[in-house]
Motif scaffolding. Sequence first.
Motif, short mmCIF file in Angstrom:
data_model
loop_
_atom_site.label_atom_id
_atom_site.label_comp_id
_atom_site.label_asym_id
_atom_site.label_seq_id
_atom_site.Cartn_x
_atom_site.Cartn_y
_atom_site.Cartn_z
N CYS A 1 13.31 -3.42 3.26
CA CYS A 1 13.37 -1.96 3.21
C CYS A 1 14.21 -1.49 2.01
CB CYS A 1 13.94 -1.40 4.50
SG CYS A 1 12.87 -1.64 5.96
N LYS A 2 15.26 -2.23 1.69
CA LYS A 2 16.05 -1.87 0.52
C LYS A 2 15.23 -1.99 -0.75
CE LYS A 2 20.71 -2.76 2.26
NZ LYS A 2 21.92 -3.61 2.17
N GLY A 3 14.30 -2.95 -0.76
CA GLY A 3 13.40 -3.07 -1.91
C GLY A 3 12.54 -1.82 -2.08
N LEU A 4 12.04 -1.27 -0.96
CA LEU A 4 11.26 -0.03 -1.02
C LEU A 4 12.15 1.15 -1.39
CD1 LEU A 4 8.87 -0.33 2.08
CD2 LEU A 4 8.41 -0.90 -0.31
N LEU A 5 13.40 1.08 -0.96
CA LEU A 5 14.35 2.14 -1.31
C LEU A 5 14.60 2.16 -2.81
CD1 LEU A 5 16.22 4.28 -0.02
CD2 LEU A 5 17.98 2.49 0.12
N GLU A 6 14.78 0.99 -3.38
CA GLU A 6 15.05 0.90 -4.82
C GLU A 6 13.84 1.29 -5.66
OE1 GLU A 6 16.26 -3.13 -5.16
OE2 GLU A 6 18.23 -2.81 -4.24
N SER A 7 12.64 1.08 -5.14
CA SER A 7 11.43 1.44 -5.88
C SER A 7 11.03 2.90 -5.70
CB SER A 7 10.27 0.54 -5.45
OG SER A 7 9.93 0.77 -4.08
N GLY A 8 11.76 3.62 -4.86
CA GLY A 8 11.47 5.04 -4.66
C GLY A 8 10.43 5.32 -3.61
N VAL A 9 9.95 4.30 -2.92
CA VAL A 9 8.95 4.48 -1.87
C VAL A 9 9.60 4.98 -0.58
CG1 VAL A 9 7.29 3.29 -0.37
CG2 VAL A 9 7.35 2.79 -2.83
N LEU A 10 10.72 4.40 -0.22
CA LEU A 10 11.42 4.73 1.02
C LEU A 10 12.49 5.79 0.77
CD1 LEU A 10 12.11 4.23 4.01
CD2 LEU A 10 13.55 2.32 3.26
N ASP A 11 12.51 6.82 1.63
CA ASP A 11 13.52 7.87 1.56
C ASP A 11 14.28 7.88 2.88
OD1 ASP A 11 15.07 10.11 1.27
OD2 ASP A 11 13.40 11.53 1.05
N VAL A 12 15.57 7.54 2.82
CA VAL A 12 16.39 7.56 4.03
C VAL A 12 17.62 8.46 3.86
CG1 VAL A 12 15.67 5.31 4.93
CG2 VAL A 12 17.54 5.44 3.26
N ASN B 1 0.80 -1.23 0.00
CA ASN B 1 0.00 0.00 0.00
C ASN B 1 0.83 1.27 0.00
OD1 ASN B 1 -2.46 -1.34 -0.02
ND2 ASN B 1 -2.65 -1.36 2.20
N LEU B 2 2.02 1.20 0.52
CA LEU B 2 2.81 2.42 0.70
C LEU B 2 3.16 3.09 -0.63
CD1 LEU B 2 5.39 1.73 3.55
CD2 LEU B 2 3.63 3.51 3.51
N VAL B 3 2.92 4.40 -0.68
CA VAL B 3 3.36 5.23 -1.80
C VAL B 3 4.61 6.00 -1.41
CG1 VAL B 3 2.71 7.13 -3.33
CG2 VAL B 3 1.00 5.40 -2.68
N ASN B 4 4.66 6.40 -0.13
CA ASN B 4 5.80 7.19 0.34
C ASN B 4 6.04 6.91 1.81
OD1 ASN B 4 7.82 9.30 0.39
ND2 ASN B 4 6.31 10.55 1.46
N LEU B 5 7.26 6.52 2.15
CA LEU B 5 7.70 6.37 3.53
C LEU B 5 8.95 7.21 3.68
CD1 LEU B 5 7.79 5.17 6.37
CD2 LEU B 5 8.85 3.11 5.40
N SER B 6 8.81 8.39 4.28
CA SER B 6 9.92 9.33 4.38
C SER B 6 10.53 9.29 5.77
CB SER B 6 9.45 10.75 4.05
OG SER B 6 10.55 11.64 4.07
N LEU B 7 11.80 8.88 5.83
CA LEU B 7 12.54 8.83 7.08
C LEU B 7 13.81 9.66 6.98
CD1 LEU B 7 12.25 5.00 7.83
CD2 LEU B 7 10.74 6.83 8.58
#
Length: 391
Positions: A320-331, A302-308
């Motif tokens: 989490c690296k998978g979300l990072l690579e897809s542009g969803v996670l910002d660290v 469901n996540l579109v954006n997870l900004s940390l």
Amino acid sequence: MKKALLLALLLVSAMAFPDVSSIGEKRLTFLDQRLAVVYPVIQRFKSLINLDPFKVTQTWTGSDICSYRGFHCDNPPDNNTAITVASIDFNGFQLSAPSIEGFIDQFPDLALFHVNSNNFGGSVPSKIVNLKYLYELDISNNKFTGQFPTAVVGMPGLTFLDIRFNSFSGSIPPQIFGQSLDVLFINDNTFTASLPEIPDDSRILFLTLADNKFNGPLPRSILRSMSTLTEVLFLNNDFTGCVPYEIGLLKEASVIDIGGNKLTGPLPLSLMCLEKVEHLNFAGNLLFGAVPEAVCMVLRDNLVNLSLSDNYFTHVGPWCKGLLESGVLDVKNNCIPFLPGQRSIQECGEFFVKPKYYCPHPWFHSFFPCRYSHMSSSSPGAFMPVVAPSP
């Protein structure tokens, strides 16, 4: 003697025909007595307006109040044959007046009052509590001052309250969170102190407290009581302490933004309970530890954006690296080794040598206040959190 007799006859005539008003030499006849009552109210307010760039008030002449720009008529709830001013909509008119005292509170049948983007000042009149039909109040983007307009707390029919972008200050009455509001927007003022604890359930769907000066911890009782929230914005305040596990009780929320505060400690695993969340922002805090792998795994669909970004996280796992690579996670701007765009070693070192605030209970960040029904059947058992007793 004749002059006195004439004045007496005129007075009797006015009492016998209450739908007729006299202004100077001109007599006006109204469709309904309720319109005759508010006519002088409108004219007095018109005389206070010192800026009218769109010449709105030029339409406020004559007896046809229902054609005045910004005024809308309808049948009142207590009489379906009467005609009254049911709503006032000045949104974007850029009118300027020092006060709305003696104006809004003089329309007994008013249901909606929208004056977004004007230049009205002063405080909100306490007499609006007498407006028994009012259910939408939007005074955002004006120059109102003073304390929170406590008169609205006594208005059980109010469902929409928007006081954004003004200069209100002080504290927030706890009762407002338990009121029958669908929408509560109080962002971009100068409210201070900590948020109150509230004892009752809330039905609020949209809550925006952003860009104020609230401090102290995020109230656990508010998060616990607001299970109906779909959007909640706490960003750009001075909240401190840990992110409470009760955030996982916001099961209807699609947007949660707590960026730009001073929250610290690890992220709670209760974030896994947020079945519907799409946008989750914790950027610009003092959070540290590992980005919870279980959260990335469970919420990934469901996540579109997870900004940390702009915290002090030190590790991300494969999910989490998978979300990072897809542009969803910002660290960006954390302390995660071997990732680009991180803080310097010196900056991270200076942070971690300082004493840390830890959550009040050792299980605080791992308490899981929901069932696992929405979790993927492929979820590895190793990610199951420990369930702690209710505090």
